[in-house]
Write a protein that holds these residues in place. Structure first.
Motif, short mmCIF file in Angstrom:
data_model
loop_
_atom_site.label_atom_id
_atom_site.label_comp_id
_atom_site.label_asym_id
_atom_site.label_seq_id
_atom_site.Cartn_x
_atom_site.Cartn_y
_atom_site.Cartn_z
N TRP A 116 0.43 11.08 11.68
CA TRP A 116 -0.56 10.03 11.94
C TRP A 116 -1.61 10.54 12.93
CZ3 TRP A 116 2.83 5.04 12.94
CH2 TRP A 116 3.39 4.65 11.72
N VAL A 117 -2.83 10.12 12.72
CA VAL A 117 -3.90 10.33 13.68
C VAL A 117 -4.51 8.96 13.96
CG1 VAL A 117 -6.13 11.39 14.14
CG2 VAL A 117 -4.38 12.67 12.91
N GLY A 118 -4.16 8.40 15.10
CA GLY A 118 -4.58 7.03 15.37
C GLY A 118 -3.90 6.07 14.41
N ARG A 119 -4.71 5.35 13.62
CA ARG A 119 -4.19 4.41 12.63
C ARG A 119 -4.29 4.95 11.21
NH1 ARG A 119 -6.54 -1.50 14.69
NH2 ARG A 119 -5.57 -1.44 16.78
N ASP A 120 -4.55 6.22 11.08
CA ASP A 120 -4.75 6.81 9.76
C ASP A 120 -3.65 7.82 9.45
OD1 ASP A 120 -7.11 5.38 9.53
OD2 ASP A 120 -8.33 7.01 10.34
N TRP A 121 -3.35 7.92 8.13
CA TRP A 121 -2.50 8.99 7.63
C TRP A 121 -3.36 10.22 7.39
CZ3 TRP A 121 2.42 9.91 7.64
CH2 TRP A 121 3.36 8.88 7.51
N VAL A 122 -2.80 11.40 7.69
CA VAL A 122 -3.44 12.65 7.31
C VAL A 122 -2.94 13.03 5.92
CG1 VAL A 122 -3.69 15.09 7.85
CG2 VAL A 122 -3.64 13.41 9.69
N ILE A 123 -3.87 13.11 4.96
CA ILE A 123 -3.54 13.46 3.58
C ILE A 123 -3.76 14.95 3.41
CG2 ILE A 123 -3.95 12.97 1.16
CD1 ILE A 123 -2.82 10.63 2.77
N LEU A 124 -2.68 15.67 3.15
CA LEU A 124 -2.76 17.11 3.00
C LEU A 124 -3.11 17.53 1.57
CD1 LEU A 124 0.41 18.09 5.08
CD2 LEU A 124 -1.94 17.87 5.86
N GLN A 125 -2.58 16.81 0.59
CA GLN A 125 -2.82 17.13 -0.82
C GLN A 125 -2.88 15.84 -1.63
OE1 GLN A 125 0.18 19.82 -2.30
NE2 GLN A 125 -0.01 21.24 -0.59
N GLY A 126 -3.63 15.91 -2.76
CA GLY A 126 -3.65 14.78 -3.68
C GLY A 126 -4.99 14.11 -3.83
N LEU A 127 -5.93 14.31 -2.91
CA LEU A 127 -7.23 13.66 -2.97
C LEU A 127 -8.33 14.71 -3.07
CD1 LEU A 127 -6.94 10.78 -0.32
CD2 LEU A 127 -6.89 10.58 -2.82
N GLN A 128 -9.47 14.26 -3.59
CA GLN A 128 -10.66 15.07 -3.67
C GLN A 128 -11.78 14.40 -2.89
OE1 GLN A 128 -10.75 18.06 -5.09
NE2 GLN A 128 -8.62 17.90 -5.80
N ALA A 129 -12.68 15.20 -2.38
CA ALA A 129 -13.81 14.64 -1.62
C ALA A 129 -14.63 13.72 -2.51
CB ALA A 129 -14.68 15.78 -1.08
N GLY A 130 -15.00 12.57 -1.95
CA GLY A 130 -15.81 11.60 -2.66
C GLY A 130 -15.01 10.55 -3.40
N GLU A 131 -13.70 10.69 -3.55
CA GLU A 131 -12.90 9.68 -4.24
C GLU A 131 -12.86 8.40 -3.42
OE1 GLU A 131 -9.73 11.37 -7.29
OE2 GLU A 131 -9.17 11.80 -5.22
N LYS A 132 -12.79 7.28 -4.13
CA LYS A 132 -12.81 5.97 -3.49
C LYS A 132 -11.38 5.43 -3.45
CE LYS A 132 -17.52 4.96 -5.04
NZ LYS A 132 -18.38 4.04 -5.80
N VAL A 133 -10.85 5.31 -2.24
CA VAL A 133 -9.47 4.86 -2.03
C VAL A 133 -9.47 3.36 -1.76
CG1 VAL A 133 -7.42 5.12 -0.59
CG2 VAL A 133 -8.82 7.11 -1.14
N VAL A 134 -8.61 2.64 -2.44
CA VAL A 134 -8.48 1.19 -2.26
C VAL A 134 -7.67 0.93 -0.99
CG1 VAL A 134 -7.68 -0.95 -3.29
CG2 VAL A 134 -8.53 0.90 -4.75
N VAL A 135 -8.15 0.00 -0.16
CA VAL A 135 -7.51 -0.26 1.12
C VAL A 135 -7.04 -1.71 1.27
CG1 VAL A 135 -8.78 1.57 2.29
CG2 VAL A 135 -9.71 -0.74 2.26
N ASP A 136 -7.26 -2.56 0.28
CA ASP A 136 -6.74 -3.93 0.39
C ASP A 136 -6.38 -4.46 -1.00
OD1 ASP A 136 -9.20 -4.40 -0.76
OD2 ASP A 136 -9.96 -5.71 0.82
N ASN A 137 -5.73 -5.63 -1.03
CA ASN A 137 -5.27 -6.25 -2.29
C ASN A 137 -4.38 -5.31 -3.09
OD1 ASN A 137 -6.52 -8.74 -1.87
ND2 ASN A 137 -8.44 -8.04 -2.79
#
Length: 410
Positions: free
Chosen positions: A351-372
């Motif tokens: 964790w860094v603050g309130r965020d997870w550090v994602i090491l693998q699985g995402l690409q720059a510019g992808e839109k991650v859903v954060v609610d619902n």
């Protein structure tokens, strides 16, 4: 379909009603009515499924960033020097010369033990020294006189040898008497109990007039608060995340988090790192030193120590609420090019603050859903919008800067 089932239920009720008494006819009629209502509701609930609308969700467009490679552990503070004050000579404790809990300097007098017996012992030692010095003067004169007589063969060699031996014994007695004087002077000085280090004094354990024993009775303690030490340990898993055991060279920065959650203003320096893993606990013992001029930290206080050994590049920061768990591991929902929910399995770091550090699985510019997140399923149509469209959030053009700012502040 529901109406057909309802009519069927009514026909069965009427058929059965002919064979039962009148009191049961009413119950059967109510059952039939409930069946009709239930069938009607089922049709109403299944009808909208065919025309499901897109679910509005908040998304964050992620960008690669750098995060510190660090590990955090519970730590406890201790004085850099913690000294128990015990008298080096015994006697009656006459006076306490400091205020409990006050700061004292190195060499400052804390207690006064009755010095009179030690003054008398010093006078006796000096008298013995004077007696030994008088004795040696006599033996030296005797040895000189007999040497002249030996040269004229007036005395035997034995007589002269005895005289010189007595002179040597007298010289040794002088040395012994001088040592006794120094010892008596030292014991007299010990009647003034001084602080061996500068620091903050503790509670007085006795009272004035008490009899104290040499090297045994505890009078008080002195703790050096600045610098202050912080002891903590890291497990094998945490050391693996840091790239191996921590040393004074690899530890780039050590910071503290106080019990109220605030960050301690000063950075520390590692001054001890165990050369082996504790076989009982499976941890590496570490210790750091911090400047504590304002005495914000006290010995025995529990804090959190964070060791930073470097930075990791090319990772992503995602809010903790956006990362979900499944039997296959952690994953996030992203919005694909068709505005539909897509699953992205991810590998997380710390964790860094309130965020997870994602090491693998995402690409720059992808839109991650954060609610619902609990309402959506893979392939479900989505209506994405950035956090700027919510009340109290920054403008739409500031979305990317908000994510990067969070990354830097973390």
């Amino acid at each position: 379909m529901g109406l057909y089932m309802g009519v069927s239920v009514i026909n069965q009720v009427n058929t059965s009603a002919e064979r039962v008494n009148p009191s049961k006819k009413i119950v059967l009629a109510m059952m039939a009515a409930f069946a009709l209502v239930a069938c009607g509701k089922g049709e109403q609930q299944t009808a909208p499924a065919a025309g499901a609308q897109a679910m509005p969700v908040t998304v964050l467009s992620v960008e690669a960033t750098s995060v510190p490679v660090a590990a955090e552990a519970v730590a406890q503070t201790e004085g850099a020097r913690e000294v128990e004050i015990r008298p080096r000579v015994g006697g009656i404790l006459l006076k306490r010369l400091y205020d409990e809990g006050a700061s004292v300097k190195e060499g400052q007098v804390l207690f006064q033990i009755d010095p009179e017996p030690y003054k008398i012992a010093l006078d006796q030692a000096r008298a013995q020294l004077a007696q030994a010095q008088a004795k040696i003067a006599q033996t030296q004169r005797e040895a000189t006189r007999l040497k002249g007589l030996l040269e004229t063969n007036s005395i035997s060699q034995r007589e002269y040898d005895n005289a010189t031996s007595e002179d040597e014994v007298a010289k040794a007695a002088v040395l012994q008497a001088q040592a006794s004087v120094r010892e008596a002077e030292l014991n007299l000085s010990y009647t003034k109990v001084t602080a061996p280090v500068g620091g903050v004094t503790g509670r007085f354990q006795l009272s004035e007039g008490a009899l104290v024993a040499a090297n045994e009775t505890l009078l008080t303690s002195v703790v050096q608060l600045s610098p202050i030490w912080v002891r903590f340990s890291l497990s094998d898993n945490e050391l693996q995340q840091l790239g191996g055991p921590v040393t004074e060279k690899t530890a780039k920065q050590i910071s503290l988090k106080l019990p109220d959650g605030s960050e301690y203003a000063e950075s520390g320096k590692l001054n001890f790192a165990a050369s082996q893993i504790d076989p009982t606990l499976g941890t590496q013992q570490l210790r750091a030193t911090f400047v504590n001029a304002d005495r914000q930290l006290l010995p025995g206080q529990f804090v959190r120590a964070k060791v930073t050994v470097g930075e990791r590049d090319g990772v992503f920061l995602v809010p903790q609420v956006a990362v979900l768990n499944s039997q296959q591991g952690r994953f996030v929902y992203v919005v694909d090019e068709n505005n539909q929910a897509a699953v992205r399995p991810v590998v997380t770091g710390e964790w860094v603050g309130r965020d997870w550090v994602i090491l693998q699985g995402l690409q720059a510019g992808e839109k991650v859903v954060v609610d619902n997140l609990i309402k959506i399923r893979p392939g479900a149509p989505l209506q994405p919008h950035p956090p700027a469209e919510q009340a109290g959030q920054p403008a739409a053009g500031q979305e990317q800067s908000v994510v990067k700012a969070n990354s830097k502040s973390a």
